[in-house]
Scaffold this motif. Structure first.
Motif, PDB file in Angstrom:
ATOM      1  N   UNK A 124       0.834  -1.210   0.000  1.00  0.00           N
ATOM      2  CA  UNK A 124       0.000   0.000   0.000  1.00  0.00           C
ATOM      3  C   UNK A 124       0.867   1.259   0.000  1.00  0.00           C
ATOM      4  N   UNK A 125       2.010   1.217   0.690  1.00  0.00           N
ATOM      5  CA  UNK A 125       2.912   2.372   0.694  1.00  0.00           C
ATOM      6  C   UNK A 125       3.428   2.657  -0.713  1.00  0.00           C
ATOM      7  N   UNK A 126       3.772   1.614  -1.455  1.00  0.00           N
ATOM      8  CA  UNK A 126       4.248   1.786  -2.832  1.00  0.00           C
ATOM      9  C   UNK A 126       3.134   2.318  -3.710  1.00  0.00           C
ATOM     10  N   UNK A 127       1.933   1.776  -3.543  1.00  0.00           N
ATOM     11  CA  UNK A 127       0.781   2.230  -4.337  1.00  0.00           C
ATOM     12  C   UNK A 127       0.533   3.723  -4.142  1.00  0.00           C
ATOM     13  N   UNK A 128       0.496   4.176  -2.888  1.00  0.00           N
ATOM     14  CA  UNK A 128       0.206   5.590  -2.626  1.00  0.00           C
ATOM     15  C   UNK A 128       1.368   6.488  -3.028  1.00  0.00           C
ATOM     16  N   UNK A 129       2.607   5.976  -2.937  1.00  0.00           N
ATOM     17  CA  UNK A 129       3.737   6.791  -3.379  1.00  0.00           C
ATOM     18  C   UNK A 129       3.678   7.021  -4.895  1.00  0.00           C
ATOM     19  N   UNK A 130       3.334   6.005  -5.660  1.00  0.00           N
ATOM     20  CA  UNK A 130       3.207   6.157  -7.112  1.00  0.00           C
ATOM     21  C   UNK A 130       2.101   7.163  -7.433  1.00  0.00           C
ATOM     22  N   UNK A 131       0.988   7.050  -6.728  1.00  0.00           N
ATOM     23  CA  UNK A 131      -0.113   8.009  -6.924  1.00  0.00           C
ATOM     24  C   UNK A 131       0.353   9.434  -6.641  1.00  0.00           C
ATOM     25  N   UNK A 132       1.048   9.635  -5.533  1.00  0.00           N
ATOM     26  CA  UNK A 132       1.475  10.981  -5.158  1.00  0.00           C
ATOM     27  C   UNK A 132       2.551  11.510  -6.101  1.00  0.00           C
ATOM     28  N   UNK A 133       3.407  10.639  -6.619  1.00  0.00           N
ATOM     29  CA  UNK A 133       4.409  11.074  -7.597  1.00  0.00           C
ATOM     30  C   UNK A 133       3.731  11.572  -8.872  1.00  0.00           C
ATOM     31  N   UNK A 134       2.660  10.905  -9.282  1.00  0.00           N
ATOM     32  CA  UNK A 134       1.908  11.355 -10.458  1.00  0.00           C
ATOM     33  C   UNK A 134       1.223  12.690 -10.191  1.00  0.00           C
ATOM     34  N   UNK A 135       0.683  12.859  -8.987  1.00  0.00           N
ATOM     35  CA  UNK A 135       0.054  14.132  -8.624  1.00  0.00           C
ATOM     36  C   UNK A 135       1.099  15.250  -8.605  1.00  0.00           C
ATOM     37  N   UNK A 136       2.278  14.956  -8.082  1.00  0.00           N
ATOM     38  CA  UNK A 136       3.359  15.945  -8.057  1.00  0.00           C
ATOM     39  C   UNK A 136       3.742  16.363  -9.470  1.00  0.00           C
ATOM     40  N   UNK A 137       3.859  15.404 -10.360  1.00  0.00           N
ATOM     41  CA  UNK A 137       4.197  15.712 -11.761  1.00  0.00           C
ATOM     42  C   UNK A 137       3.117  16.567 -12.403  1.00  0.00           C
ATOM     43  N   UNK A 138       1.859  16.235 -12.146  1.00  0.00           N
ATOM     44  CA  UNK A 138       0.769  17.022 -12.728  1.00  0.00           C
ATOM     45  C   UNK A 138       0.766  18.441 -12.176  1.00  0.00           C
ATOM     46  N   UNK A 139       1.146  18.613 -10.901  1.00  0.00           N
ATOM     47  CA  UNK A 139       1.210  19.950 -10.309  1.00  0.00           C
ATOM     48  C   UNK A 139       2.282  20.795 -10.990  1.00  0.00           C
ATOM     49  N   UNK A 140       3.418  20.170 -11.297  1.00  0.00           N
ATOM     50  CA  UNK A 140       4.487  20.890 -11.989  1.00  0.00           C
ATOM     51  C   UNK A 140       4.028  21.367 -13.367  1.00  0.00           C
ATOM     52  N   UNK A 141       3.426  20.464 -14.130  1.00  0.00           N
ATOM     53  CA  UNK A 141       2.959  20.828 -15.472  1.00  0.00           C
ATOM     54  C   UNK A 141       1.844  21.865 -15.406  1.00  0.00           C
ATOM     55  N   UNK A 142       0.931  21.720 -14.439  1.00  0.00           N
ATOM     56  CA  UNK A 142      -0.168  22.677 -14.312  1.00  0.00           C
ATOM     57  C   UNK A 142       0.358  24.073 -13.997  1.00  0.00           C
ATOM     58  N   UNK A 143       1.315  24.154 -13.078  1.00  0.00           N
ATOM     59  CA  UNK A 143       1.875  25.456 -12.736  1.00  0.00           C
ATOM     60  C   UNK A 143       2.618  26.097 -13.891  1.00  0.00           C
ATOM     61  N   UNK A 144       3.350  25.290 -14.653  1.00  0.00           N
ATOM     62  CA  UNK A 144       4.092  25.818 -15.805  1.00  0.00           C
ATOM     63  C   UNK A 144       3.135  26.329 -16.884  1.00  0.00           C
ATOM     64  N   UNK A 145       2.037  25.592 -17.114  1.00  0.00           N
ATOM     65  CA  UNK A 145       1.094  25.973 -18.165  1.00  0.00           C
ATOM     66  C   UNK A 145       0.257  27.180 -17.755  1.00  0.00           C
ATOM     67  N   UNK A 146      -0.220  27.189 -16.506  1.00  0.00           N
ATOM     68  CA  UNK A 146      -1.128  28.260 -16.070  1.00  0.00           C
ATOM     69  C   UNK A 146      -0.389  29.582 -15.908  1.00  0.00           C
ATOM     70  N   UNK A 147       0.775  29.558 -15.263  1.00  0.00           N
ATOM     71  CA  UNK A 147       1.494  30.805 -14.967  1.00  0.00           C
ATOM     72  C   UNK A 147       2.596  31.045 -15.989  1.00  0.00           C
ATOM     73  N   UNK A 148       2.191  31.282 -17.217  1.00  0.00           N
ATOM     74  CA  UNK A 148       3.161  31.554 -18.273  1.00  0.00           C
ATOM     75  C   UNK A 148       3.416  33.064 -18.338  1.00  0.00           C
ATOM     76  N   UNK A 149       4.206  33.532 -17.392  1.00  0.00           N
ATOM     77  CA  UNK A 149       4.555  34.948 -17.336  1.00  0.00           C
ATOM     78  C   UNK A 149       6.065  35.068 -17.218  1.00  0.00           C
TER      79      UNK A 149
END
Length: 294
Positions: free
Chosen positions: A254-279
């Motif tokens: 379960x620890x591995x499962x949730x870590x993979x999930x959170x790593x994907x969320x972290x990656x999506x946060x990086x891309x979302x911030x780069x796309x939204x705040x293009x200044x």
């Protein structure tokens, strides 16, 4: 019957569609600028820093205030979904070192399930688990990841970091009412003082590092929760242990499962911030100098 829009205005509306599509497509550029690149690097390094600080004996007391804030958000997510699922809250514990624990009754089935394998000898919890119980248990890690996602995305913009810092400032005042030791109380005061002090440097641009730190701390909560239990055998068991008890499958799985999930969320946060705040850097500093200036 008259048309909803006059013909000239209707033509103008359709003529604006190409420019709108061009604007949307222009936001798909995920190549970070210098400001964003440094932010992504710092956020990645923060994972190692939090991992060390959360578990190192002296440092874990220094950041006790931030840990209280993180654990409180995690338990609040359990509490909210548990109440929405019809449960009754009996107790809630928020501790920077022992972790959190929320006791909710009325979520399990009243009749046992028929096991698929009669020789598997399922536990009582595995016989009586329900969708409500699983949703309430999952809400902790999912809710923490959502809050962490919002903080990390905000960390890629100075004005957004200022708004997030206001939320953190108010949120930090809540656990101070429940601090039962001078270590936790003093840590909260120090964390609040640092947060306030960062407002007065370079239009508050340094606040984004504080917001990013808390974002990583919240998003990867399952990692600290699992390691805390493995290293210190804390009083309140991790949600990974609770999943293992409720649904089976080893705690480490379960620890591995949730870590993979959170790593994907972290990656999506990086891309979302780069796309939204293009200044550009200059644009963000100019906006920050006019939003709650210091």
């Amino acid at each position: 019957m008259s048309p909803l829009l006059p013909l000239p205005e209707l033509n103008q509306t359709f003529s604006d569609i190409p420019s709108s599509l061009h604007w949307l497509l222009s936001r798909q550029n995920t190549t970070p600028n210098h400001f964003q690149t440094s932010t992504v690097i710092v956020a990645s390094v923060y994972f190692i820093i939090v991992l060390i600080a959360w578990n190192l004996p002296i440092l874990r007391d220094v950041i006790a205030g931030l840990k209280l804030f993180t654990v409180a958000i995690h338990e609040l997510c359990h509490l909210t979904i548990g109440l929405l699922c019809g449960g009754q809250v009996w107790s809630i514990c928020i501790d920077p070192n022992d972790g959190g624990a929320t006791t909710i009754s009325g979520l399990m089935r009243t009749t046992p399930r028929v096991p698929n394998n009669p020789y598997a000898l399922p536990t009582m919890a595995q016989l009586y688990w329900s969708a409500s119980a699983v949703a309430t248990l999952s809400a902790g890690y999912v809710g923490s990841s959502i809050v962490g996602w919002l903080f990390i995305v905000s960390g890629l913009d100075i004005v957004a970091s200022k708004i997030a810092a206001l939320v953190i400032h108010i949120g930090m005042l809540v656990p101070i009412l429940r601090a039962d030791s001078w270590v936790a109380f003093g840590s909260i005061i120090i964390c609040e003082a640092v947060l306030i002090g960062l407002w007065f440097g370079d239009h508050g641009s340094a606040l984004r590092y504080y917001v990013l730190f808390l974002g990583v701390m919240n998003l990867f909560y399952s990692v600290w929760d699992y390691i805390d239990e493995a290293l210190y055998d804390k009083r309140n068991s991790s949600d990974c242990s609770q999943f293992s008890h409720l649904l089976g499958w080893p705690r480490a799985g379960w620890a591995i499962f949730w870590f993979i999930y959170e790593a994907l969320v972290f990656t999506s946060a990086m891309f979302a911030g780069i796309i939204v705040f293009r200044r550009s850097d200059e644009d963000m500093y100019a906006e920050a100098s006019h939003f709650l200036p210091t």
